[in-house]
Design a protein around this motif. Sequence first.
Motif, short mmCIF file in Angstrom:
data_model
loop_
_atom_site.label_atom_id
_atom_site.label_comp_id
_atom_site.label_asym_id
_atom_site.label_seq_id
_atom_site.Cartn_x
_atom_site.Cartn_y
_atom_site.Cartn_z
N GLY A 9 9.56 17.55 13.60
CA GLY A 9 8.23 16.94 13.59
C GLY A 9 8.30 15.56 12.94
N TYR A 10 7.22 14.79 13.10
CA TYR A 10 7.23 13.40 12.62
C TYR A 10 6.25 13.22 11.46
CZ TYR A 10 9.57 12.70 17.05
OH TYR A 10 10.45 12.80 18.09
N TYR A 11 6.70 12.45 10.49
CA TYR A 11 5.87 12.17 9.32
C TYR A 11 5.65 10.66 9.24
CZ TYR A 11 5.17 11.33 4.26
OH TYR A 11 4.72 10.88 3.05
N PHE A 12 4.39 10.26 9.32
CA PHE A 12 4.03 8.84 9.23
C PHE A 12 3.51 8.57 7.82
CE2 PHE A 12 3.44 7.08 13.67
CZ PHE A 12 4.07 8.14 14.31
N ARG A 13 4.17 7.64 7.14
CA ARG A 13 3.73 7.29 5.79
C ARG A 13 3.30 5.82 5.80
NH1 ARG A 13 3.14 7.52 0.55
NH2 ARG A 13 4.64 6.85 -1.02
N VAL A 14 2.06 5.56 5.36
CA VAL A 14 1.56 4.18 5.35
C VAL A 14 1.36 3.71 3.91
CG1 VAL A 14 -0.26 2.63 6.12
CG2 VAL A 14 0.37 4.58 7.55
N LEU A 15 1.93 2.54 3.63
CA LEU A 15 1.86 1.96 2.27
C LEU A 15 1.39 0.51 2.36
CD1 LEU A 15 5.50 2.99 1.38
CD2 LEU A 15 3.50 3.89 0.19
N PRO A 16 0.84 -0.01 1.27
CA PRO A 16 0.49 -1.45 1.29
C PRO A 16 1.76 -2.30 1.30
CG PRO A 16 0.02 -0.47 -0.87
CD PRO A 16 0.48 0.64 0.02
N GLY A 17 1.78 -3.34 2.14
CA GLY A 17 2.94 -4.23 2.21
C GLY A 17 2.91 -5.28 1.10
N LYS A 18 3.96 -6.08 1.07
CA LYS A 18 4.18 -7.03 -0.02
C LYS A 18 2.97 -7.95 -0.27
CE LYS A 18 7.97 -10.02 -1.42
NZ LYS A 18 9.20 -10.69 -0.98
N TYR A 19 2.42 -8.52 0.79
CA TYR A 19 1.35 -9.52 0.61
C TYR A 19 -0.05 -8.94 0.86
CZ TYR A 19 5.29 -12.66 0.60
OH TYR A 19 6.47 -13.28 0.27
N HIS A 20 -0.16 -7.62 0.86
CA HIS A 20 -1.45 -7.00 1.17
C HIS A 20 -2.52 -7.45 0.17
CE1 HIS A 20 -4.12 -4.12 2.96
NE2 HIS A 20 -4.27 -3.43 1.86
N LEU A 21 -3.60 -7.99 0.66
CA LEU A 21 -4.76 -8.43 -0.14
C LEU A 21 -4.40 -9.48 -1.19
CD1 LEU A 21 -6.65 -5.01 -0.62
CD2 LEU A 21 -6.90 -6.70 1.21
N LEU A 22 -3.41 -10.29 -0.90
CA LEU A 22 -2.95 -11.28 -1.89
C LEU A 22 -4.10 -12.17 -2.39
CD1 LEU A 22 -0.70 -12.66 -3.46
CD2 LEU A 22 -0.31 -14.14 -1.49
N GLU A 23 -4.88 -12.70 -1.46
CA GLU A 23 -5.92 -13.65 -1.87
C GLU A 23 -7.04 -12.96 -2.63
OE1 GLU A 23 -4.46 -13.46 1.05
OE2 GLU A 23 -3.55 -15.42 1.42
N LEU A 24 -7.30 -11.69 -2.33
CA LEU A 24 -8.30 -10.95 -3.11
C LEU A 24 -7.80 -10.81 -4.55
CD1 LEU A 24 -10.92 -9.18 -3.33
CD2 LEU A 24 -9.49 -7.22 -2.75
N LYS A 25 -6.53 -10.49 -4.70
CA LYS A 25 -5.97 -10.32 -6.04
C LYS A 25 -5.96 -11.66 -6.79
CE LYS A 25 -2.06 -8.00 -4.86
NZ LYS A 25 -0.87 -7.17 -4.95
N GLU A 26 -5.67 -12.74 -6.06
CA GLU A 26 -5.66 -14.07 -6.71
C GLU A 26 -7.06 -14.44 -7.22
OE1 GLU A 26 -1.92 -16.22 -4.40
OE2 GLU A 26 -3.96 -16.57 -3.66
N PHE A 27 -8.07 -13.99 -6.49
CA PHE A 27 -9.43 -14.29 -6.93
C PHE A 27 -9.78 -13.49 -8.19
CE2 PHE A 27 -14.00 -13.61 -7.07
CZ PHE A 27 -14.48 -14.90 -6.87
N LEU A 28 -9.23 -12.29 -8.31
CA LEU A 28 -9.61 -11.39 -9.41
C LEU A 28 -8.79 -11.58 -10.68
CD1 LEU A 28 -9.98 -8.03 -7.39
CD2 LEU A 28 -11.85 -9.41 -8.34
N TYR A 29 -7.51 -11.92 -10.51
CA TYR A 29 -6.60 -11.88 -11.66
C TYR A 29 -5.91 -13.22 -11.90
CZ TYR A 29 -7.15 -6.98 -10.30
OH TYR A 29 -7.67 -5.76 -9.93
N ASP A 30 -5.59 -13.51 -13.19
CA ASP A 30 -4.86 -14.74 -13.52
C ASP A 30 -3.42 -14.65 -13.02
OD1 ASP A 30 -7.08 -15.70 -14.75
OD2 ASP A 30 -6.55 -14.90 -16.73
N GLU A 31 -2.85 -13.46 -13.21
CA GLU A 31 -1.46 -13.28 -12.78
C GLU A 31 -1.41 -12.22 -11.68
OE1 GLU A 31 1.99 -12.25 -15.31
OE2 GLU A 31 0.91 -13.54 -16.73
N VAL A 32 -0.77 -12.56 -10.59
CA VAL A 32 -0.76 -11.62 -9.46
C VAL A 32 0.66 -11.13 -9.20
CG1 VAL A 32 -1.06 -11.50 -6.96
CG2 VAL A 32 -2.80 -12.58 -8.36
N ARG A 33 0.78 -9.81 -9.08
CA ARG A 33 2.09 -9.24 -8.71
C ARG A 33 2.06 -8.82 -7.25
NH1 ARG A 33 2.58 -4.71 -12.57
NH2 ARG A 33 1.16 -5.76 -14.00
#
Length: 278
Positions: free
Chosen positions: A180-204
Amino acid sequence: MNIYKCPVCNNPLNIIDKTYKCKLNHSYDIAKKRYVNLMLANQGHSLQEGDNKMMIQARSDFLNSKKYDVLLNSIISNVSSLPLTKIIFCDVACGDGYYTTKIQEEISKNKEIKTIGIDISKDAIQQASTRRNILKINNLDYVIGNMDYLPFMNDSFNVLLNSFAPINEKEFQRVLKSNGYYFRVLPGKYHLLELKEFLYDEVRLNTPKVEELEGFELLKEEIVKDTIELNNKEINDLFTMTPYYYKTSYEAKERLKNLSYLKTKIEFVIRIYKCSKK
Ligand SMILES: C[S@@+](CC[C@H](N)C(=O)[O-])C[C@H]1O[C@@H](n2cnc3c(N)ncnc32)[C@H](O)[C@@H]1O
Ligand SMILES: [Zn+2]
């Protein structure tokens, strides 16, 4: 073949009238909205299990805007191209059922598919059931349950999806058929980057770990990207459905409430594994 198992005695459950029953007569009523609660009181974690009503409503409103549909479309196309004639699909931690419903609706146009969505949050399952009922989607069941004690018999499914949620690969392996097949979905490297930049001084940046999952072989990894433009409501719905909601200062939350436009990257990692059983 029975898919559901009794959470008390592990015997198969059969539907009799509007109740699931095992041979020892443990019984679970189907709710008016057509879902069943198969989570025992001692299988929960806390008083509020999983996402609360506010988060579910925000997720539902946000996903309805179709802004994450690149992810949906990629899942649908990958599931459709699996070499399976009949799909028995489980969406573990299905949330408000946006993806679950669409997957069932789209794939059933060309293939036989039966779907079960399960989530630990009663609010999520109620919302998901309402969505299914309004859209009159067939062959789609919803269950309240904890992924650490999946109320399904061994070898029940040939496709399992787990998106943006915790995992329990031992349980996933148990309920998946061999191959059987297992699909796993995760946030990628740049997911929501600009939202995080708006919220936080330092963004990882996100660092989606490469996981060795015992009993699973990685077949494929797909990175799906887009840039989306959001209005004030969409920005705040998106924020409320993410864990950032609980990690952000009062001051930044207030600034976000007044933000009328945001353009942000979204990026998803889809990993498709094959389940191997001895
Ligand atoms: C971020 S949401 C993702 C929902 C959906 N998969 C999506 O991508 O829109 C995570 C979901 O996991 C559910 N959840 C958390 N722990 C769980 C558990 N142990 N068993 C089942 N569901 C769980 C939450 O209630 C919530 O609906
Ligand atoms: Zn029982």
